[in-house]
Design a protein around this motif. Structure first.
Motif, mmCIF file in Angstrom:
data_model
loop_
_atom_site.group_PDB
_atom_site.id
_atom_site.type_symbol
_atom_site.label_atom_id
_atom_site.label_comp_id
_atom_site.label_asym_id
_atom_site.label_seq_id
_atom_site.Cartn_x
_atom_site.Cartn_y
_atom_site.Cartn_z
ATOM 1 N N ILE A 102 1.677 12.215 -54.749
ATOM 2 C CA ILE A 102 1.721 11.953 -53.301
ATOM 3 C C ILE A 102 0.360 12.228 -52.677
ATOM 4 N N ILE A 103 -0.240 13.368 -53.019
ATOM 5 C CA ILE A 103 -1.542 13.715 -52.450
ATOM 6 C C ILE A 103 -2.619 12.754 -52.938
ATOM 7 N N PHE A 104 -2.587 12.452 -54.225
ATOM 8 C CA PHE A 104 -3.579 11.539 -54.789
ATOM 9 C C PHE A 104 -3.488 10.164 -54.142
ATOM 10 N N THR A 105 -2.273 9.657 -54.014
ATOM 11 C CA THR A 105 -2.059 8.347 -53.397
ATOM 12 C C THR A 105 -2.530 8.338 -51.948
ATOM 13 N N TYR A 106 -2.250 9.404 -51.248
ATOM 14 C CA TYR A 106 -2.691 9.529 -49.854
ATOM 15 C C TYR A 106 -4.211 9.403 -49.756
ATOM 16 N N PHE A 107 -4.924 10.112 -50.606
ATOM 17 C CA PHE A 107 -6.389 10.069 -50.547
ATOM 18 C C PHE A 107 -6.930 8.695 -50.932
ATOM 19 N N VAL A 108 -6.281 8.037 -51.891
ATOM 20 C CA VAL A 108 -6.738 6.699 -52.287
ATOM 21 C C VAL A 108 -6.596 5.727 -51.117
ATOM 22 N N ILE A 109 -5.440 5.733 -50.461
ATOM 23 C CA ILE A 109 -5.186 4.789 -49.366
ATOM 24 C C ILE A 109 -6.083 5.068 -48.168
ATOM 25 N N VAL A 110 -6.089 6.309 -47.710
ATOM 26 C CA VAL A 110 -6.884 6.661 -46.532
ATOM 27 C C VAL A 110 -8.377 6.569 -46.836
ATOM 28 N N GLY A 111 -8.770 7.019 -48.023
ATOM 29 C CA GLY A 111 -10.182 6.976 -48.390
ATOM 30 C C GLY A 111 -10.712 5.554 -48.486
ATOM 31 N N THR A 112 -9.956 4.664 -49.107
ATOM 32 C CA THR A 112 -10.394 3.277 -49.230
ATOM 33 C C THR A 112 -10.448 2.610 -47.856
ATOM 34 N N SER A 113 -9.495 2.927 -47.003
ATOM 35 C CA SER A 113 -9.484 2.371 -45.652
ATOM 36 C C SER A 113 -10.768 2.710 -44.906
ATOM 37 N N ASN A 114 -11.157 3.971 -44.951
ATOM 38 C CA ASN A 114 -12.369 4.389 -44.241
ATOM 39 C C ASN A 114 -13.640 3.900 -44.931
ATOM 40 N N ALA A 115 -13.583 3.748 -46.249
ATOM 41 C CA ALA A 115 -14.761 3.260 -46.982
ATOM 42 C C ALA A 115 -15.084 1.828 -46.603
ATOM 43 N N VAL A 116 -14.069 0.974 -46.524
ATOM 44 C CA VAL A 116 -14.293 -0.412 -46.109
ATOM 45 C C VAL A 116 -14.786 -0.452 -44.669
ATOM 46 N N ASN A 117 -14.256 0.425 -43.834
ATOM 47 C CA ASN A 117 -14.668 0.467 -42.428
ATOM 48 C C ASN A 117 -16.145 0.833 -42.300
ATOM 49 N N LEU A 118 -16.608 1.775 -43.123
ATOM 50 C CA LEU A 118 -18.016 2.164 -43.090
ATOM 51 C C LEU A 118 -18.919 1.029 -43.577
ATOM 52 N N THR A 119 -18.422 0.229 -44.501
ATOM 53 C CA THR A 119 -19.219 -0.865 -45.061
ATOM 54 C C THR A 119 -19.348 -2.023 -44.087
ATOM 55 N N ASP A 120 -18.400 -2.153 -43.182
ATOM 56 C CA ASP A 120 -18.371 -3.283 -42.259
ATOM 57 C C ASP A 120 -19.407 -3.113 -41.151
ATOM 58 N N GLY A 121 -20.694 -3.254 -41.537
ATOM 59 C CA GLY A 121 -21.759 -3.069 -40.560
ATOM 60 C C GLY A 121 -22.708 -4.246 -40.452
ATOM 61 N N LEU A 122 -22.607 -5.211 -41.379
ATOM 62 C CA LEU A 122 -23.449 -6.404 -41.356
ATOM 63 C C LEU A 122 -22.564 -7.634 -41.487
ATOM 64 N N ASP A 123 -23.108 -8.784 -41.113
ATOM 65 C CA ASP A 123 -22.328 -10.020 -41.095
ATOM 66 C C ASP A 123 -21.850 -10.397 -42.494
ATOM 67 N N GLY A 124 -20.533 -10.309 -42.698
ATOM 68 C CA GLY A 124 -19.953 -10.694 -43.972
ATOM 69 C C GLY A 124 -20.086 -9.673 -45.072
ATOM 70 N N LEU A 125 -20.709 -8.533 -44.787
ATOM 71 C CA LEU A 125 -20.982 -7.562 -45.848
ATOM 72 C C LEU A 125 -19.706 -7.013 -46.468
ATOM 73 N N ALA A 126 -18.709 -6.705 -45.657
ATOM 74 C CA ALA A 126 -17.484 -6.078 -46.169
ATOM 75 C C ALA A 126 -16.452 -7.093 -46.644
ATOM 76 N N ILE A 127 -16.420 -8.261 -46.020
ATOM 77 C CA ILE A 127 -15.290 -9.157 -46.280
ATOM 78 C C ILE A 127 -15.350 -9.803 -47.664
ATOM 79 N N LEU A 128 -16.528 -10.198 -48.139
ATOM 80 C CA LEU A 128 -16.563 -10.836 -49.463
ATOM 81 C C LEU A 128 -16.245 -9.850 -50.581
ATOM 82 N N PRO A 129 -16.805 -8.628 -50.591
ATOM 83 C CA PRO A 129 -16.361 -7.665 -51.603
ATOM 84 C C PRO A 129 -14.857 -7.399 -51.539
ATOM 85 N N THR A 130 -14.300 -7.405 -50.331
ATOM 86 C CA THR A 130 -12.850 -7.232 -50.191
ATOM 87 C C THR A 130 -12.102 -8.378 -50.859
#
Length: 360
Positions: free
Chosen positions: A177-205
């Protein structure tokens, strides 16, 4: 939804049996989501522009970004709409995995939407307070983790597997449960941090989602999973529909988000897409492979952590600016060069992730 219709019509026309094939429905999901994004994109951009829902640019960042001020944002709502419609149309709605990934994604999207709304409509630069944003992310992430744990039909679903090792399997018990929580929340915030340039986050996604779709299909097939020595989890094959919807909607959005962007996805898109990747990886038991394939997201997040830690401990910065993509901009790299090189890295990392299917 259409699968149920095809099941009904099959008794009259045997040809409707073709919709039972996951590969066909996966392809149709990609095409459907892509067309929805492509066709609704101009309408949404006009509406966002009319309502003056434009991006506010920080004045302490790269000066080249100042010209982006006012570009419509919250375009992630378009991605979520395309994902939802395509998944509901082509997915098996009796699948617990389909509803888990869809509701988790929409939940994180709602958190991002509130944050964007407060920033853009209420003109509150802080948006949703960080503690509340993290609280709601945690609540949704924990809910998904607890549900997956309690609904698991075999120990395989809560066992940790390591890539490149055929016989390493760790039964996590409640630690799942704890591991899954960190994977979901951590990945969510990681993609959010990457979304800083045009198209930078969406193609890797798109790339990572497509690869996870492959894992989902193979993990849900007992013959392929046995041949490849990967865990078999019944029912995960349906996630190829969801992953296809992410890929299709992402490509449709990239049509408008590519440099110079006509629209940004905002937190509503970035938080949701990150959570989607995280929860799919958990279900198909490929969390560590997600870290490999999503290496760009990991590096961007680590750069922020290192920058903050260094400044607090020593008063010095490691990078010119974090996340890492801004560091290279301030070193003089044109924005398109940063974007494309990060895309290239993503392609290589996704291929490495897929290679783990045989390198065991």
């Amino acid at each position: 939804m259409l699968l149920w219709l095809a099941d009904y019509l099959e008794q009259y026309v045997s040809g409707f049996n073709v919709f039972q094939y996951l590969t066909l429905r996966g392809i149709l999901s990609v095409i459907t989501a892509f067309l929805i994004s492509l066709l609704l994109g101009p309408y949404m951009i006009r509406k966002l522009t009319d309502k003056q829902i434009g991006q506010t640019i920080r004045d302490d960042g790269p000066k080249t970004h100042l010209k982006k001020s006012g570009t419509p944002t919250m375009g992630g709502a378009l991605i979520l709409a395309a994902i939802t419609i395509s998944t509901l149309l082509w997915g098996d709605l009796s699948s617990r995995f389909i509803w888990t990934v869809l509701l988790t994604t929409l939940g994180f999207g709602l958190v991002g939407w509130i944050d964007d709304y407060r920033k853009l409509i209420y003109k509150d630069p802080k948006g949703l307070a960080s503690r509340w944003k993290y609280f709601w992310q945690s609540a949704i992430g924990l809910t998904a983790a607890i549900y997956l744990f309690t609904s698991a039909e075999s120990s395989v679903e809560t066992t940790l597997y390591l890539p490149f090792f055929k016989n390493v399997a760790i039964n996590m018990g409640f630690g799942y449960i704890i591991f899954t929580y960190f994977v979901i929340v951590g990945t969510s915030n990681a993609v959010n941090l990457t979304d800083g340039l045009d198209g930078l986050a969406i193609l890797p996604t798109v790339l990572v989602a497509s690869a996870l779709g492959v894992f989902a299909y193979l993990t849900g097939n007992i013959n392929f999973s046995e041949y490849l020595s990967i865990p078999y989890v019944a029912g995960t094959g349906e996630l190829i529909i969801f992953c296809g919807a992410i890929a299709g909607s992402g490509l449709g959005f990239l049509w408008f988000n590519t440099y110079p962007a006509q629209v940004f996805m905002g937190d509503v898109g970035a938080l949701a897409l990150g959570a989607a990747l995280g929860v799919v990886a958990v279900i198909v038991r490929q969390e560590f492979v997600l870290f490999i394939m999503g290496g760009v997201f990991v590096i961007e997040t680590v750069s922020v952590i290192l920058q903050v830690a260094s400044f607090k401990l020593t008063g010095k910065r490691i990078f010119n600016m974090a996340p890492l993509h801004h560091h290279y901009e301030l070193k003089g790299w044109p924005e398109p060069r940063v974007i494309v090189r990060f895309w290239i890295i993503s392609v290589i990392l996704v291929l490495v992730g897929l290679a783990t299917l045989k390198l065991r």
